[in-house]
Motif scaffolding. Structure first.
Motif, PDB file in Angstrom:
ATOM      1  N   MET A 171       0.848  -1.184   0.000  1.00 15.87           N
ATOM      2  CA  MET A 171       0.000   0.000   0.000  1.00 15.87           C
ATOM      3  C   MET A 171       0.890   1.242   0.000  1.00 15.87           C
ATOM      4  N   ILE A 172       0.312   2.377  -0.375  1.00 14.96           N
ATOM      5  CA  ILE A 172       0.964   3.660  -0.131  1.00 14.96           C
ATOM      6  C   ILE A 172       0.109   4.428   0.873  1.00 14.96           C
ATOM      7  N   LEU A 173       0.775   5.001   1.855  1.00 15.27           N
ATOM      8  CA  LEU A 173       0.112   5.748   2.917  1.00 15.27           C
ATOM      9  C   LEU A 173       0.650   7.163   2.958  1.00 15.27           C
ATOM     10  N   SER A 174      -0.146   8.062   3.490  1.00 14.06           N
ATOM     11  CA  SER A 174       0.317   9.427   3.731  1.00 14.06           C
ATOM     12  C   SER A 174       1.232   9.411   4.953  1.00 14.06           C
ATOM     13  N   GLU A 175       2.444   9.895   4.798  1.00  7.63           N
ATOM     14  CA  GLU A 175       3.394   9.873   5.909  1.00  7.63           C
ATOM     15  C   GLU A 175       2.829  10.596   7.131  1.00  7.63           C
ATOM     16  N   ALA A 176       2.076  11.670   6.902  1.00  5.14           N
ATOM     17  CA  ALA A 176       1.558  12.475   8.014  1.00  5.14           C
ATOM     18  C   ALA A 176       0.628  11.693   8.923  1.00  5.14           C
ATOM     19  N   PHE A 177      -0.013  10.636   8.398  1.00  2.79           N
ATOM     20  CA  PHE A 177      -0.968   9.871   9.193  1.00  2.79           C
ATOM     21  C   PHE A 177      -0.449   8.471   9.543  1.00  2.79           C
ATOM     22  N   THR A 178       0.842   8.243   9.357  1.00  2.00           N
ATOM     23  CA  THR A 178       1.418   6.922   9.611  1.00  2.00           C
ATOM     24  C   THR A 178       1.994   6.885  11.017  1.00  2.00           C
ATOM     25  N   LEU A 179       1.510   5.954  11.829  1.00  3.24           N
ATOM     26  CA  LEU A 179       1.879   5.878  13.245  1.00  3.24           C
ATOM     27  C   LEU A 179       2.622   4.585  13.532  1.00  3.24           C
ATOM     28  N   PRO A 180       3.689   4.639  14.337  1.00  2.00           N
ATOM     29  CA  PRO A 180       4.364   3.396  14.721  1.00  2.00           C
ATOM     30  C   PRO A 180       3.497   2.572  15.658  1.00  2.00           C
ATOM     31  N   VAL A 181       3.480   1.274  15.424  1.00  2.72           N
ATOM     32  CA  VAL A 181       2.750   0.367  16.314  1.00  2.72           C
ATOM     33  C   VAL A 181       3.597   0.148  17.558  1.00  2.72           C
ATOM     34  N   PRO A 182       3.033   0.379  18.740  1.00  2.00           N
ATOM     35  CA  PRO A 182       3.819   0.174  19.961  1.00  2.00           C
ATOM     36  C   PRO A 182       4.392  -1.231  20.027  1.00  2.00           C
ATOM     37  N   GLY A 183       5.605  -1.347  20.523  1.00  5.51           N
ATOM     38  CA  GLY A 183       6.317  -2.612  20.568  1.00  5.51           C
ATOM     39  C   GLY A 183       5.529  -3.713  21.265  1.00  5.51           C
ATOM     40  N   GLY A 184       5.542  -4.889  20.654  1.00  2.13           N
ATOM     41  CA  GLY A 184       4.887  -6.048  21.248  1.00  2.13           C
ATOM     42  C   GLY A 184       3.438  -6.211  20.863  1.00  2.13           C
TER      43      GLY A 184
ATOM     44  N   THR B 218      -7.301  -1.042  15.150  1.00  3.55           N
ATOM     45  CA  THR B 218      -7.415   0.314  15.689  1.00  3.55           C
ATOM     46  C   THR B 218      -8.441   1.116  14.903  1.00  3.55           C
ATOM     47  N   GLU B 219      -8.520   0.866  13.582  1.00  5.91           N
ATOM     48  CA  GLU B 219      -9.456   1.646  12.759  1.00  5.91           C
ATOM     49  C   GLU B 219     -10.914   1.438  13.187  1.00  5.91           C
ATOM     50  N   PRO B 220     -11.450   0.194  13.219  1.00  7.11           N
ATOM     51  CA  PRO B 220     -12.846   0.067  13.658  1.00  7.11           C
ATOM     52  C   PRO B 220     -13.057   0.498  15.096  1.00  7.11           C
ATOM     53  N   PHE B 221     -12.075   0.303  15.953  1.00  8.12           N
ATOM     54  CA  PHE B 221     -12.241   0.736  17.338  1.00  8.12           C
ATOM     55  C   PHE B 221     -12.185   2.265  17.446  1.00  8.12           C
ATOM     56  N   SER B 222     -11.489   2.932  16.522  1.00 12.37           N
ATOM     57  CA  SER B 222     -11.527   4.395  16.522  1.00 12.37           C
ATOM     58  C   SER B 222     -12.884   4.895  16.048  1.00 12.37           C
ATOM     59  N   VAL B 223     -13.546   4.128  15.179  1.00 14.20           N
ATOM     60  CA  VAL B 223     -14.927   4.450  14.794  1.00 14.20           C
ATOM     61  C   VAL B 223     -15.818   4.411  16.032  1.00 14.20           C
ATOM     62  N   ALA B 224     -15.602   3.405  16.876  1.00 16.33           N
ATOM     63  CA  ALA B 224     -16.362   3.296  18.123  1.00 16.33           C
ATOM     64  C   ALA B 224     -16.034   4.446  19.070  1.00 16.33           C
ATOM     65  N   THR B 225     -14.766   4.811  19.135  1.00 16.93           N
ATOM     66  CA  THR B 225     -14.364   5.938  19.978  1.00 16.93           C
ATOM     67  C   THR B 225     -15.108   7.204  19.563  1.00 16.93           C
TER      68      THR B 225
ATOM     69  N   ARG C 282      -5.296   7.940  17.176  1.00 15.46           N
ATOM     70  CA  ARG C 282      -4.108   7.887  18.047  1.00 15.46           C
ATOM     71  C   ARG C 282      -4.487   7.501  19.467  1.00 15.46           C
ATOM     72  N   HIS C 283      -5.567   8.096  19.993  1.00 15.73           N
ATOM     73  CA  HIS C 283      -5.985   7.771  21.366  1.00 15.73           C
ATOM     74  C   HIS C 283      -6.412   6.310  21.468  1.00 15.73           C
ATOM     75  N   THR C 284      -7.096   5.814  20.430  1.00 18.98           N
ATOM     76  CA  THR C 284      -7.553   4.423  20.449  1.00 18.98           C
ATOM     77  C   THR C 284      -6.368   3.473  20.394  1.00 18.98           C
ATOM     78  N   LEU C 285      -5.386   3.773  19.563  1.00 17.19           N
ATOM     79  CA  LEU C 285      -4.180   2.930  19.487  1.00 17.19           C
ATOM     80  C   LEU C 285      -3.499   2.854  20.849  1.00 17.19           C
ATOM     81  N   ARG C 286      -3.436   3.974  21.546  1.00 13.31           N
ATOM     82  CA  ARG C 286      -2.814   3.969  22.877  1.00 13.31           C
ATOM     83  C   ARG C 286      -3.651   3.148  23.857  1.00 13.31           C
ATOM     84  N   ASP C 287      -4.974   3.261  23.806  1.00 14.50           N
ATOM     85  CA  ASP C 287      -5.839   2.466  24.684  1.00 14.50           C
ATOM     86  C   ASP C 287      -5.639   0.971  24.441  1.00 14.50           C
ATOM     87  N   ILE C 288      -5.491   0.585  23.170  1.00 12.19           N
ATOM     88  CA  ILE C 288      -5.290  -0.830  22.844  1.00 12.19           C
ATOM     89  C   ILE C 288      -3.909  -1.287  23.325  1.00 12.19           C
ATOM     90  N   ALA C 289      -2.886  -0.499  23.033  1.00  8.32           N
ATOM     91  CA  ALA C 289      -1.522  -0.877  23.404  1.00  8.32           C
ATOM     92  C   ALA C 289      -1.352  -0.968  24.916  1.00  8.32           C
TER      93      ALA C 289
END
Length: 359
Positions: free
Chosen positions: A123-136, A145-152, A309-316
């Motif tokens: 895929m090609i992604l926009s660098e501005a919206f590309t987030l590192p996945v927390p380790g592990g 994270t995407e569907p859970f951010s919809v829920a958020t 971003r907030h949802t990714l942190r909640d999951i991690a």
């Protein structure tokens, strides 16, 4: 690359050109991509799906032909296009909201030929919206994270206060995610409603307080036991007497014709209805009930970058167990069978695609 591309409304596995990152973009290799209910809508009724998207300001492209779907993704950085910051090293596992923009235009990743989705190897992604996945964190879980951010976003749109009764109607992946987000935010009681025993069990695992099988009991018959005053005049009388009334928020996550009017008929006076399920056909609502009950209907769509971003942190950090809803993983070659299986709610909730499984 190998990809599942739409041809005349069906998915066909083909060799297609690798996407090339342009200014401000990054090339990634797909590690995991969830099959979304929106993908099922797009494949099941591409004409209606495209019409709704066009009328609401979404993608103008014909979904039925030449599109690589998949917008719930985690991937590995392979290369960068020109004019990029390159803040993340090649090999970093990333995810991000499916928002594509650049010299080729803008659009939702997976719903435009300009930004092929995760049902392909790259895929090609926009660098501005590309987030590192927390380790592990498992890439399959990070992809969700995407569907859970919809829920958020849906929970934020509900503008909840402490002590409100929340009812989640329909426990597909988004409904289950809403249950998880509500509990992570400390809300309750959360009433989870679905015909599927498997999905009710998943909702319980995610913290739902009350489970209802609508084949056995109407979800609209418990208002009094939950401390809710259902009738308009009784509610107004309580207000005149200075009594506190318990508020109700219903999340409609089904999106089938007639469902919204059923919710309007069953909701107690003063309730908020957050419309999350997408109905692809025009529907009718009893406007008299809507007015006399003083109901508040608000729509909710995808999550914003901040909500992502907030949802990714909640999951991690373990506040949300997104991986709990994964019930299967397959390669691209098993994608068509997976879509068929997702029509059986007692078999699956969320199936994730991993293109490497075909090698």
């Amino acid at each position: 690359m190998r990809a599942a591309i739409t041809r005349a409304g069906a998915l066909v596995i083909e060799e297609v050109p690798d996407p090339v990152p342009q200014a401000g973009q990054v090339l990634v290799r797909t590690l995991a991509c969830g099959i979304c209910g929106s993908d099922l809508h797009a494949l099941g009724d591409p004409e209606a799906f495209t019409t709704v998207m066009r009328r609401s300001g979404g993608t103008p492209y014909d979904i039925s032909n030449g599109v690589v779907l998949g917008h719930e993704f985690a991937a590995e950085i392979v290369d960068y296009g020109p004019g990029t910051l390159r803040a993340l090293p090649v090999g970093t596992v990333v995810c991000g909201p499916p928002i594509g923009f650049g010299p080729q235009g803008s659009g939702i990743v997976g719903y435009t030929p300009a930004f092929p989705g995760g049902f392909g190897e790259y895929m090609i992604l926009s660098e501005a919206f590309t987030l590192p996945v927390p380790g592990g964190l498992d890439p399959r879980t990070a992809a969700l994270t995407e569907p859970f951010s919809v829920a958020t976003r849906a929970v934020r749109r509900a503008d909840l206060s402490s002590g409100e009764v929340t009812v989640v109607l329909g426990l597909g992946p988004i409904g289950l995610a809403i249950v998880a987000v509500l509990k992570a935010r400390g809300h309750g009681p959360v009433v989870a409603v679905d015909f599927s025993a498997k999905r009710r069990a998943l909702a319980e695992q995610l913290g739902a307080d009350i489970l209802i099988d609508p084949a056995m009991e109407s979800p609209y018959e418990r208002w009094t036991s939950l401390g809710v005053i259902p009738g308009t005049m009784d509610r107004m009388a309580a207000e005149y007497r200075g009594l506190r009334t318990t508020e109700v928020v219903l999340f409609e996550c089904v999106g089938a014709p007639g469902m919204l009017n059923q919710v309007v008929a069953g909701a107690p006076a003063g309730a908020k209805i957050v419309l999350v399920g997408v109905c692809l056909r025009p529907d009718t609502v009893d406007s008299g009930l809507l007015a006399n009950k003083e109901l508040d209907i608000r729509g909710s769509f995808g999550g914003s970058p901040t909500e992502y971003r907030h949802t990714l942190r909640d999951i991690a950090d373990g506040r949300i167990d997104a991986g709990a809803i994964i019930t299967g993983t397959t390669g691209l070659s098993g994608l068509s069978d997976a879509i068929t299986e997702l029509a059986k709610p007692d078999h699956h909730a969320k199936i994730v695609i991993d293109p490497s499984l075909d090698h």
